[in-house]
Design a protein around this motif. Structure first.
Motif, PDB file in Angstrom:
ATOM      1  N   ARG A   1      -3.224   6.672 -12.693  1.00 30.84           N
ATOM      2  CA  ARG A   1      -2.133   6.585 -11.804  1.00 30.84           C
ATOM      3  C   ARG A   1      -2.188   5.372 -11.052  1.00 30.84           C
ATOM      4  O   ARG A   1      -3.155   4.847 -10.317  1.00 30.84           O
ATOM      5  CB  ARG A   1      -2.115   7.924 -10.966  1.00 30.84           C
ATOM      6  CG  ARG A   1      -1.340   8.825 -11.938  1.00 30.84           C
ATOM      7  CD  ARG A   1      -1.322  10.117 -11.071  1.00 30.84           C
ATOM      8  NE  ARG A   1      -2.341  10.744 -10.434  1.00 30.84           N
ATOM      9  CZ  ARG A   1      -2.903  11.934 -10.920  1.00 30.84           C
ATOM     10  NH1 ARG A   1      -2.167  12.425 -12.010  1.00 30.84           N
ATOM     11  NH2 ARG A   1      -4.018  12.491 -10.638  1.00 30.84           N
ATOM     12  N   ILE A   2      -1.113   4.740 -10.782  1.00 22.61           N
ATOM     13  CA  ILE A   2      -1.014   3.537  -9.714  1.00 22.61           C
ATOM     14  C   ILE A   2      -1.333   3.986  -8.418  1.00 22.61           C
ATOM     15  O   ILE A   2      -0.715   4.866  -7.869  1.00 22.61           O
ATOM     16  CB  ILE A   2       0.464   3.137  -9.819  1.00 22.61           C
ATOM     17  CG1 ILE A   2       0.501   2.242 -11.314  1.00 22.61           C
ATOM     18  CG2 ILE A   2       0.808   1.910  -8.916  1.00 22.61           C
ATOM     19  CD1 ILE A   2       1.883   1.819 -11.732  1.00 22.61           C
ATOM     20  N   ILE A   3      -2.251   3.023  -7.883  1.00 29.09           N
ATOM     21  CA  ILE A   3      -2.292   3.243  -6.382  1.00 29.09           C
ATOM     22  C   ILE A   3      -1.440   2.351  -5.655  1.00 29.09           C
ATOM     23  O   ILE A   3      -1.301   1.227  -5.762  1.00 29.09           O
ATOM     24  CB  ILE A   3      -3.959   2.980  -5.928  1.00 29.09           C
ATOM     25  CG1 ILE A   3      -5.015   3.680  -6.933  1.00 29.09           C
ATOM     26  CG2 ILE A   3      -4.126   2.835  -4.526  1.00 29.09           C
ATOM     27  CD1 ILE A   3      -6.268   3.107  -6.578  1.00 29.09           C
ATOM     28  N   ASN A   4      -0.979   3.166  -4.473  1.00 27.65           N
ATOM     29  CA  ASN A   4       0.036   2.352  -3.625  1.00 27.65           C
ATOM     30  C   ASN A   4      -0.844   1.333  -2.966  1.00 27.65           C
ATOM     31  O   ASN A   4      -1.573   2.006  -1.842  1.00 27.65           O
ATOM     32  CB  ASN A   4       0.763   3.269  -2.639  1.00 27.65           C
ATOM     33  CG  ASN A   4       1.917   2.577  -1.960  1.00 27.65           C
ATOM     34  OD1 ASN A   4       1.787   1.278  -2.154  1.00 27.65           O
ATOM     35  ND2 ASN A   4       2.648   3.272  -1.180  1.00 27.65           N
ATOM     36  N   ASN A   5      -0.976   0.182  -3.272  1.00 26.71           N
ATOM     37  CA  ASN A   5      -1.565  -0.825  -2.706  1.00 26.71           C
ATOM     38  C   ASN A   5      -0.532  -1.878  -1.630  1.00 26.71           C
ATOM     39  O   ASN A   5      -1.054  -3.007  -1.413  1.00 26.71           O
ATOM     40  CB  ASN A   5      -2.776  -1.686  -3.203  1.00 26.71           C
ATOM     41  CG  ASN A   5      -1.936  -2.279  -4.549  1.00 26.71           C
ATOM     42  OD1 ASN A   5      -0.683  -2.119  -4.506  1.00 26.71           O
ATOM     43  ND2 ASN A   5      -2.648  -3.151  -5.100  1.00 26.71           N
ATOM     44  N   LEU A   6       0.522  -1.376  -1.638  1.00 25.73           N
ATOM     45  CA  LEU A   6       1.464  -2.385  -0.942  1.00 25.73           C
ATOM     46  C   LEU A   6       1.496  -2.258   0.587  1.00 25.73           C
ATOM     47  O   LEU A   6       1.366  -1.273   1.206  1.00 25.73           O
ATOM     48  CB  LEU A   6       2.880  -1.560  -1.116  1.00 25.73           C
ATOM     49  CG  LEU A   6       4.141  -2.625  -0.750  1.00 25.73           C
ATOM     50  CD1 LEU A   6       4.070  -3.846  -1.490  1.00 25.73           C
ATOM     51  CD2 LEU A   6       5.424  -1.733  -0.912  1.00 25.73           C
ATOM     52  N   PRO A   7       1.160  -3.376   1.064  1.00 25.12           N
ATOM     53  CA  PRO A   7       1.212  -3.838   2.684  1.00 25.12           C
ATOM     54  C   PRO A   7       2.382  -3.321   3.171  1.00 25.12           C
ATOM     55  O   PRO A   7       3.321  -3.214   2.580  1.00 25.12           O
ATOM     56  CB  PRO A   7       0.417  -5.019   2.651  1.00 25.12           C
ATOM     57  CG  PRO A   7       0.236  -5.695   1.395  1.00 25.12           C
ATOM     58  CD  PRO A   7       1.086  -4.740   0.575  1.00 25.12           C
ATOM     59  N   PRO A   8       2.264  -3.039   4.749  1.00 25.39           N
ATOM     60  CA  PRO A   8       3.638  -2.743   5.258  1.00 25.39           C
ATOM     61  C   PRO A   8       4.636  -3.971   5.093  1.00 25.39           C
ATOM     62  O   PRO A   8       4.509  -4.835   5.165  1.00 25.39           O
ATOM     63  CB  PRO A   8       3.276  -2.630   6.726  1.00 25.39           C
ATOM     64  CG  PRO A   8       1.826  -3.334   6.764  1.00 25.39           C
ATOM     65  CD  PRO A   8       1.215  -3.210   5.534  1.00 25.39           C
ATOM     66  N   GLN A   9       5.765  -3.404   4.959  1.00 31.14           N
ATOM     67  CA  GLN A   9       7.028  -4.096   4.591  1.00 31.14           C
ATOM     68  C   GLN A   9       8.202  -3.956   5.671  1.00 31.14           C
ATOM     69  O   GLN A   9       8.136  -2.920   6.218  1.00 31.14           O
ATOM     70  CB  GLN A   9       7.484  -3.896   3.080  1.00 31.14           C
ATOM     71  CG  GLN A   9       6.603  -4.010   1.956  1.00 31.14           C
ATOM     72  CD  GLN A   9       6.362  -5.418   1.658  1.00 31.14           C
ATOM     73  OE1 GLN A   9       7.239  -6.212   1.726  1.00 31.14           O
ATOM     74  NE2 GLN A   9       4.944  -5.706   1.655  1.00 31.14           N
ATOM     75  N   LEU A  10       9.107  -4.978   5.784  1.00 34.27           N
ATOM     76  CA  LEU A  10      10.224  -4.739   6.664  1.00 34.27           C
ATOM     77  C   LEU A  10      11.458  -4.780   5.598  1.00 34.27           C
ATOM     78  O   LEU A  10      11.424  -5.610   4.670  1.00 34.27           O
ATOM     79  CB  LEU A  10      10.464  -5.985   7.463  1.00 34.27           C
ATOM     80  CG  LEU A  10       9.384  -6.266   8.521  1.00 34.27           C
ATOM     81  CD1 LEU A  10       9.605  -7.809   9.246  1.00 34.27           C
ATOM     82  CD2 LEU A  10       9.008  -4.958   9.373  1.00 34.27           C
TER      83      LEU A  10
END
Lengths: 135, 501
Positions: free
Chosen positions: B154-163
């Motif tokens: 399963r894809i791990i959410n590795n997205l840094p904080p976004q605006l």
């Protein structure tokens, strides 16, 4: 903000001209709305259209009447006794330049219904709204 | 003074046939230019006090006033222009550094005006934005390079904080102090209504405005005014201000006279003390130092907020941006030499820095060449004047633009460039209560919303014409641009072809 433009738009609304410069050139205006100023605060004084108006109560000829919550004056009936001028607690009724008294009638007779002071105020400081009056 | 070398630059021309002596001009001029002469029943004007802000012109109910350039002229000389002579006289008189407000007005090229946008014909269809969906939403922040999966695939959410912004625009930093409470409130409410962000500037955040946190970028500048944990956590992002386009390499100075009441409390400095922002951050002398501050701020906010690093566009901007992209910052903001200011030394404002178009193009290229473009988003400011400028900036590689001068114009600013006097007749760059109240935030925020709504429509029209239905697909799409009247070098730096090619 103390520009006094409401006074001039009020005076202009009382004329039948279409050009303000022509209508008010060389005239000392006697508006129905007046700005009171002190210590950097300015406030536009005009008729509050009281629910139980002392001016109407005191009028000896019935020239002042309330219709739809707006207090209007019948200039033909006014005998310039100035009882209303004396009895108004806000100082919103004043003698006019040509007999009779004058007061803000919310432009019901002039300026296409929307009060000229409201339309002319550059900062929306004067607003026109219906209010439920507290008892 | 027995002799005055300086003749007024402007004159308030009054049409006496139309003037009804209502005195609105006199009452509204904080510089005291207009005066009523009782004996003559006439208005007069002392043109030497006029700053050409157009307040009286806008309010005159009979259109009796206009401002004209005074005809006074020196013997013509292309080298020693009247402006240069006047500035020299002023300095000979005062012995002081010349100060100016707002952005560089000098005759340097505006590259945006030499770039044209493409449109579809025959071979690829254009899109009608009124009939088909058109996406102007953008997301700012570092984008992960790889997709990571857990042991179950399963894809791990590795997205840094976004605006997340509804359109590629933010209102750029203007501090509470440099602009008024009412101006700040207008910007904050407009940002909330539009689904974009505004920026506190370096003066801290007034306690009344914490409620607009979801639409706020909080700034940390060299003076560190009003910075505390609650402040850092109150917004959606933190911006470290290194430099400003109007005055690269220069600090700031808000005079003690403006540090009154709420401003003193918000900035956390005593009333009446000068607010001096040093030219450098005294703890940053290298990219490694910058990295420490970036991570200090991330640590203080639990790694939940993207960090923006704002720099002025200067000669080596691309290299500096490369360093910033490796410092852990999520977003780089670049401010071009036309960017505005409340006050800057005139010589700095008019002679230091480089055009934002060139800075943007070279930075975007450099980061792509180094393979680190996705480490950061790029935000550019410094005189974005219209929706067309935004489209061109995005096509040159920007993720988003910063707008400040344009926003102030919407609030009534007439670019008289006298912000530093503190007597802004429009209630924007002033702290005098009688002047501040001339800007009604109820009206101001609506004008900002109107402007941005109009620009958003125009952006969609231009995108539709190009056959593009998402602003993200326009980003860095330089084939959509062509230059006119640019030389080979300029075209090479901008990374675009000449019109006709």
């Amino acid at each position: 903000m103390g520009c006094h433009l409401c006074e001039y738009y009020c005076a202009f609304a009382g004329t039948d001209g279409s050009d303000m410069a022509r209508a008010l050139k060389g005239i000392k205006i006697n508006p129905r709305i007046k700005i009171e100023e002190k210590d950097g605060i300015s406030f536009a004084v005009s008729c509050r259209h009281c629910r139980e108006p002392l001016c109407v109560k005191g009028c000896i000829t019935g020239a002042l009447t309330v219709a739809d919550g707006v207090i209007t004056i019948d200039r033909d009936r006014c005998v310039s006794c100035y009882t209303c001028v004396l009895s108004c607690p806000y100082g919103a009724v004043s003698p006019s330049d040509d007999g009779a008294v004058q007061k803000c009638e919310l432009c019901v007779k002039t300026a296409e219904g929307t009060p000229a002071c409201v339309r002319g105020c550059p900062n929306n400081a004067i607003v026109f709204e219906e209010r439920e009056c507290a008892e | 003074m027995a002799m005055n070398y300086l003749y007024p630059e402007y004159e308030a021309a009054r049409n006496y046939d139309r003037c009804i002596t209502c005195r609105a001009c006199e009452r509204q001029c904080a510089n005291g230019a207009h005066e009523y002469v009782e004996e003559a029943d006439k208005m007069v004007c002392d043109d030497s006090k006029c700053v050409n802000c157009h307040r009286c012109v806008a309010l005159c109910p009979t259109r009796a006033l206009k401002i004209v350039k005074s005809g006074n002229t020196y013997k013509e000389n292309t080298n020693w222009s009247g402006k240069i002579i006047n500035e020299l006289y002023r300095q000979a008189e005062s012995g002081g550094v010349l100060l100016s407000g707002m952005g560089n007005p000098e005759n340097f090229p505006v590259y945006f005006d030499k770039i044209l946008i493409n449109a579809s014909q025959v071979t690829n269809p254009s899109i009608d934005p009124l009939r088909e969906p058109m996406e102007t939403k953008v997301s700012l922040g570092a984008k992960p390079r790889d997709i990571e999966r857990d042991e179950n695939g399963r894809i791990i959410n590795n997205l840094p904080p976004q605006l997340s912004l509804s359109m590629p625009v933010m209102f750029s930093a203007m501090s509470y102090g440099s602009i008024s409470y009412n101006a700040h409130e207008s910007l904050a409410r407009a940002a909330e209504s539009l689904g974009i962000l505004y920026n506190t500037g370096e003066g801290g955040l007034h306690e009344d405005f914490y409620k607009y946190g979801k639409n706020t970028v909080v700034q940390v500048a060299s003076g560190r005014f009003g910075v505390h944990p609650e402040y850092l956590n109150s917004g959606m992002a933190i911006e470290i201000k290194i430099g400003q386009g109007a005055k690269p390499g220069i600090g700031g100075h808000l005079p003690g006279a403006k540090i009154v009441g709420d401003i003193s409390r918000t900035r956390m400095i005593p009333e009446g003390s000068d607010a001096i922002s040093p030219a450098p951050h005294h703890d940053i002398y290298s990219i490694e130092d910058l990295r420490q501050l970036v991570f200090s701020l991330k640590e203080a906010t639990n790694y939940e907020k993207p960090v923006i690093v704002k720099i002025a566009a200067v000669h080596n901007v691309a290299v500096i941006a490369s360093g910033i992209a490796r410092s852990g910052a999520d977003i780089i903001a670049i401010d071009g030499f036309r960017g505005g200011t409340g006050a800057a030394p005139t010589r700095i404002r008019d002679n230091v820095g480089i055009p934002i178009e060139l800075a943007l193009a070279s930075t975007d290229k450099r980061l792509r060449d180094e393979g680190i473009r996705d480490n950061v988003s790029i935000v550019v400011g410094g005189s974005i004047r219209s929706s067309a400028d935004i489209v061109k900036a995005v096509a040159l590689g920007a993720d988003c633009v910063y707008i400040a001068t344009g926003a102030l114009l919407a609030l009534g600013c007439h670019l008289c460039r006298s912000c530093h006097s503190g007597l802004c007749n429009w209630g924007i760059a002033t702290q005098v209560p009688e002047l501040v109240k001339r800007l009604n935030p109820d009206m101001g925020y609506k004008r900002l919303v109107n402007l941005m709504t109009a620009w958003r429509h125009e952006i969609k029209e231009m995108m539709g014409g190009m056959g593009i239905n998402s602003i993200e697909s326009l980003k860095g799409n330089r084939l959509m641009l062509r230059g006119v009247g640019l030389n080979e070098k300029e075209l090479a730096i901008l990374g675009i072809r000449h019109a006709g090619e």
